[in-house]
Design a protein around this motif. Structure first.
Motif, PDB file in Angstrom:
ATOM      1  N   TRP A  70       0.819  -1.206   0.000  1.00  0.00           N
ATOM      2  CA  TRP A  70       0.000   0.000   0.000  1.00  0.00           C
ATOM      3  C   TRP A  70       0.859   1.266   0.000  1.00  0.00           C
ATOM      4  CZ3 TRP A  70      -4.673   1.075  -1.406  1.00  0.00           C
ATOM      5  CH2 TRP A  70      -5.645   0.076  -1.376  1.00  0.00           C
ATOM      6  N   ALA A  71       1.929   1.273   0.785  1.00  0.00           N
ATOM      7  CA  ALA A  71       2.800   2.446   0.817  1.00  0.00           C
ATOM      8  C   ALA A  71       3.388   2.716  -0.562  1.00  0.00           C
ATOM      9  CB  ALA A  71       3.915   2.253   1.845  1.00  0.00           C
ATOM     10  N   ALA A  72       3.801   1.645  -1.250  1.00  0.00           N
ATOM     11  CA  ALA A  72       4.350   1.800  -2.600  1.00  0.00           C
ATOM     12  C   ALA A  72       3.273   2.296  -3.563  1.00  0.00           C
ATOM     13  CB  ALA A  72       4.940   0.476  -3.080  1.00  0.00           C
ATOM     14  N   SER A  73       2.082   1.733  -3.462  1.00  0.00           N
ATOM     15  CA  SER A  73       0.989   2.122  -4.347  1.00  0.00           C
ATOM     16  C   SER A  73       0.600   3.584  -4.166  1.00  0.00           C
ATOM     17  CB  SER A  73      -0.226   1.229  -4.094  1.00  0.00           C
ATOM     18  OG  SER A  73      -1.341   1.641  -4.858  1.00  0.00           O
ATOM     19  N   LEU A  74       0.603   4.028  -2.912  1.00  0.00           N
ATOM     20  CA  LEU A  74       0.212   5.402  -2.605  1.00  0.00           C
ATOM     21  C   LEU A  74       1.375   6.391  -2.708  1.00  0.00           C
ATOM     22  CD1 LEU A  74      -2.033   4.514   0.452  1.00  0.00           C
ATOM     23  CD2 LEU A  74      -2.847   5.383  -1.757  1.00  0.00           C
ATOM     24  N   LYS A  75       2.581   5.836  -2.942  1.00  0.00           N
ATOM     25  CA  LYS A  75       3.791   6.659  -3.078  1.00  0.00           C
ATOM     26  C   LYS A  75       4.046   7.520  -1.839  1.00  0.00           C
ATOM     27  CE  LYS A  75       3.728   6.808  -8.143  1.00  0.00           C
ATOM     28  NZ  LYS A  75       2.728   5.739  -8.302  1.00  0.00           N
ATOM     29  N   LEU A  76       3.893   6.875  -0.680  1.00  0.00           N
ATOM     30  CA  LEU A  76       4.158   7.555   0.586  1.00  0.00           C
ATOM     31  C   LEU A  76       5.431   6.994   1.214  1.00  0.00           C
ATOM     32  CD1 LEU A  76       0.577   7.652   2.176  1.00  0.00           C
ATOM     33  CD2 LEU A  76       1.922   9.606   1.402  1.00  0.00           C
ATOM     34  N   PRO A  77       6.269   7.852   1.775  1.00  0.00           N
ATOM     35  CA  PRO A  77       7.447   7.339   2.489  1.00  0.00           C
ATOM     36  C   PRO A  77       6.982   6.504   3.673  1.00  0.00           C
ATOM     37  CG  PRO A  77       7.130   9.681   2.938  1.00  0.00           C
ATOM     38  CD  PRO A  77       6.160   9.315   1.846  1.00  0.00           C
ATOM     39  N   PHE A  78       7.632   5.386   3.890  1.00  0.00           N
ATOM     40  CA  PHE A  78       7.128   4.477   4.922  1.00  0.00           C
ATOM     41  C   PHE A  78       8.261   3.622   5.476  1.00  0.00           C
ATOM     42  CE2 PHE A  78       4.998   0.606   6.432  1.00  0.00           C
ATOM     43  CZ  PHE A  78       3.994   1.160   7.214  1.00  0.00           C
ATOM     44  N   ASN A  79       8.401   3.644   6.797  1.00  0.00           N
ATOM     45  CA  ASN A  79       9.385   2.807   7.481  1.00  0.00           C
ATOM     46  C   ASN A  79       8.624   1.636   8.098  1.00  0.00           C
ATOM     47  OD1 ASN A  79      11.293   1.585   9.087  1.00  0.00           O
ATOM     48  ND2 ASN A  79      12.016   3.468  10.035  1.00  0.00           N
ATOM     49  N   LEU A  80       8.855   0.447   7.583  1.00  0.00           N
ATOM     50  CA  LEU A  80       8.115  -0.729   8.043  1.00  0.00           C
ATOM     51  C   LEU A  80       8.394  -1.051   9.503  1.00  0.00           C
ATOM     52  CD1 LEU A  80       6.147  -2.847   6.924  1.00  0.00           C
ATOM     53  CD2 LEU A  80       8.125  -4.240   6.295  1.00  0.00           C
ATOM     54  N   HIS A  81       9.570  -0.670   9.994  1.00  0.00           N
ATOM     55  CA  HIS A  81       9.945  -0.932  11.388  1.00  0.00           C
ATOM     56  C   HIS A  81      10.401   0.382  12.029  1.00  0.00           C
ATOM     57  CE1 HIS A  81       9.609  -5.232  10.705  1.00  0.00           C
ATOM     58  NE2 HIS A  81      10.340  -5.087   9.615  1.00  0.00           N
ATOM     59  N   PRO A  82       9.435   1.255  12.375  1.00  0.00           N
ATOM     60  CA  PRO A  82       9.800   2.564  12.922  1.00  0.00           C
ATOM     61  C   PRO A  82      10.503   2.451  14.270  1.00  0.00           C
ATOM     62  CG  PRO A  82       7.438   2.203  13.113  1.00  0.00           C
ATOM     63  CD  PRO A  82       7.981   1.072  12.292  1.00  0.00           C
ATOM     64  N   ALA A  83      11.305   3.449  14.548  1.00  0.00           N
ATOM     65  CA  ALA A  83      12.115   3.436  15.773  1.00  0.00           C
ATOM     66  C   ALA A  83      11.259   3.508  17.029  1.00  0.00           C
ATOM     67  CB  ALA A  83      13.104   4.605  15.744  1.00  0.00           C
ATOM     68  N   HIS A  84      10.091   4.128  16.925  1.00  0.00           N
ATOM     69  CA  HIS A  84       9.245   4.325  18.110  1.00  0.00           C
ATOM     70  C   HIS A  84       7.859   3.738  17.868  1.00  0.00           C
ATOM     71  CE1 HIS A  84      12.336   6.923  19.782  1.00  0.00           C
ATOM     72  NE2 HIS A  84      12.403   7.501  18.594  1.00  0.00           N
ATOM     73  N   PHE A  85       7.788   2.420  17.900  1.00  0.00           N
ATOM     74  CA  PHE A  85       6.512   1.711  17.735  1.00  0.00           C
ATOM     75  C   PHE A  85       6.617   0.355  18.424  1.00  0.00           C
ATOM     76  CE2 PHE A  85       3.675  -1.317  15.735  1.00  0.00           C
ATOM     77  CZ  PHE A  85       2.490  -0.628  15.713  1.00  0.00           C
ATOM     78  N   PRO A  86       5.627  -0.001  19.238  1.00  0.00           N
ATOM     79  CA  PRO A  86       4.512   0.875  19.649  1.00  0.00           C
ATOM     80  C   PRO A  86       4.973   1.906  20.664  1.00  0.00           C
ATOM     81  CG  PRO A  86       4.369  -1.227  20.772  1.00  0.00           C
ATOM     82  CD  PRO A  86       5.521  -1.347  19.809  1.00  0.00           C
ATOM     83  N   VAL A  87       4.197   2.949  20.806  1.00  0.00           N
ATOM     84  CA  VAL A  87       4.512   4.014  21.743  1.00  0.00           C
ATOM     85  C   VAL A  87       3.203   4.483  22.371  1.00  0.00           C
ATOM     86  CG1 VAL A  87       4.303   5.909  20.082  1.00  0.00           C
ATOM     87  CG2 VAL A  87       5.900   6.130  21.995  1.00  0.00           C
ATOM     88  N   ASN A  88       3.296   5.107  23.509  1.00  0.00           N
ATOM     89  CA  ASN A  88       2.112   5.596  24.217  1.00  0.00           C
ATOM     90  C   ASN A  88       1.361   6.612  23.352  1.00  0.00           C
ATOM     91  OD1 ASN A  88       0.206   6.473  26.046  1.00  0.00           O
ATOM     92  ND2 ASN A  88       1.670   7.333  27.509  1.00  0.00           N
ATOM     93  N   MET A  89       0.123   6.293  23.012  1.00  0.00           N
ATOM     94  CA  MET A  89      -0.689   7.161  22.158  1.00  0.00           C
ATOM     95  C   MET A  89      -1.351   8.303  22.915  1.00  0.00           C
ATOM     96  SD  MET A  89      -2.672   4.279  19.868  1.00  0.00           S
ATOM     97  CE  MET A  89      -2.588   2.958  21.081  1.00  0.00           C
ATOM     98  N   ALA A  90      -1.403   8.209  24.240  1.00  0.00           N
ATOM     99  CA  ALA A  90      -2.187   9.176  25.012  1.00  0.00           C
ATOM    100  C   ALA A  90      -1.719  10.628  24.839  1.00  0.00           C
ATOM    101  CB  ALA A  90      -2.199   8.789  26.481  1.00  0.00           C
ATOM    102  N   PRO A  91      -0.418  10.948  24.985  1.00  0.00           N
ATOM    103  CA  PRO A  91      -0.035  12.368  24.890  1.00  0.00           C
ATOM    104  C   PRO A  91      -0.394  13.024  23.558  1.00  0.00           C
ATOM    105  CG  PRO A  91       1.726  11.079  25.891  1.00  0.00           C
ATOM    106  CD  PRO A  91       0.729  10.096  25.357  1.00  0.00           C
ATOM    107  N   SER A  92      -0.150  12.342  22.443  1.00  0.00           N
ATOM    108  CA  SER A  92      -0.497  12.914  21.135  1.00  0.00           C
ATOM    109  C   SER A  92      -2.012  13.002  20.975  1.00  0.00           C
ATOM    110  CB  SER A  92       0.120  12.083  20.005  1.00  0.00           C
ATOM    111  OG  SER A  92      -0.278  10.722  20.088  1.00  0.00           O
TER     112      SER A  92
END
Length: 199
Positions: A70-92
């Motif tokens: 999907w990332a390739a199809s939509l031509k969006l930059p995408f890191n399959l293994h991000p440095a901060h995932f999972p992370v606490n969603m509450a503050p954002s």
């Protein structure tokens, strides 16, 4: 005028892949949007699902393949293994809720800013400095990172209960308030667009 309740998690890769398509569709059809961030790690088990880390290996493998496609199809930059995932969603999530109430900026850009920070920029969206930066870039007062904590926390909890009651079980999830029509997934946005056109 139609109104869309948009339920999502600020670490959802599928919400990231939606980009700004929801906002473009809403503008085209003169629909309004209420952004409702939810705690996905509580939502999944309460609605018959599993947290990503607890899913069967075959499901994990397929998810990674689909995200890449999907990332390739939509031509969006995408890191399959991000440095901060999972992370606490509450503050954002608190920041989004506070910003939506305060006004003065672009809530859609704010939501996309947090999602992009996770999936394309390797930033920690639970970090106060990052939250302030994303708020500012979307046209909001960075101080909302502090000012909105109380109201954000209360509404964040209500969002989860309202999501469960409304039949939400994933992210992104769109509900057209006037008709009760539900659309799950960024790949259903064209169906949402068609539905709005029929109203």
């Amino acid at each position: 005028m139609a109104h869309i309740d948009y339920y999502f998690g600020t670490i959802s890769p599928w919400s990231y892949l939606a980009g700004d398509r929801l906002e473009r569709i809403a503008r085209e059809h003169r629909a309004s949007i209420t952004y409702r961030p939810v705690d996905l790690m509580q939502l999944f088990p309460r609605t018959g699902g599993q947290k990503p880390a607890e899913r069967h290996e075959s499901r994990k493998e397929y998810r990674l393949q689909e995200l890449t496609r999907w990332a390739a199809s939509l031509k969006l930059p995408f890191n399959l293994h991000p440095a901060h995932f999972p992370v606490n969603m509450a503050p954002s999530s608190y920041a989004i809720i506070a910003a939506q109430e305060a006004g003065g900026g672009n809530v859609g850009a704010l939501v996309q800013g947090f999602l992009r920070a996770v999936w394309a920029e390797d930033r920690d969206i639970s970090d106060d400095t990052v939250i302030r930066d994303v708020l500012g870039r979307a046209g909001f007062d960075p101080a909302l990172a502090d000012k909105g904590l109380f109201v954000g926390a209360e509404q964040y909890g209500r969002n989860l209960e309202e999501a469960v009651a409304a039949g939400v079980f994933g992210s992104p999830f769109y509900i057209v308030r006037e008709t009760g029509q539900k659309f799950w997934g960024q790949d259903r946005l064209e169906f949402l667009k068609g539905h709005l056109a029929s109203l």
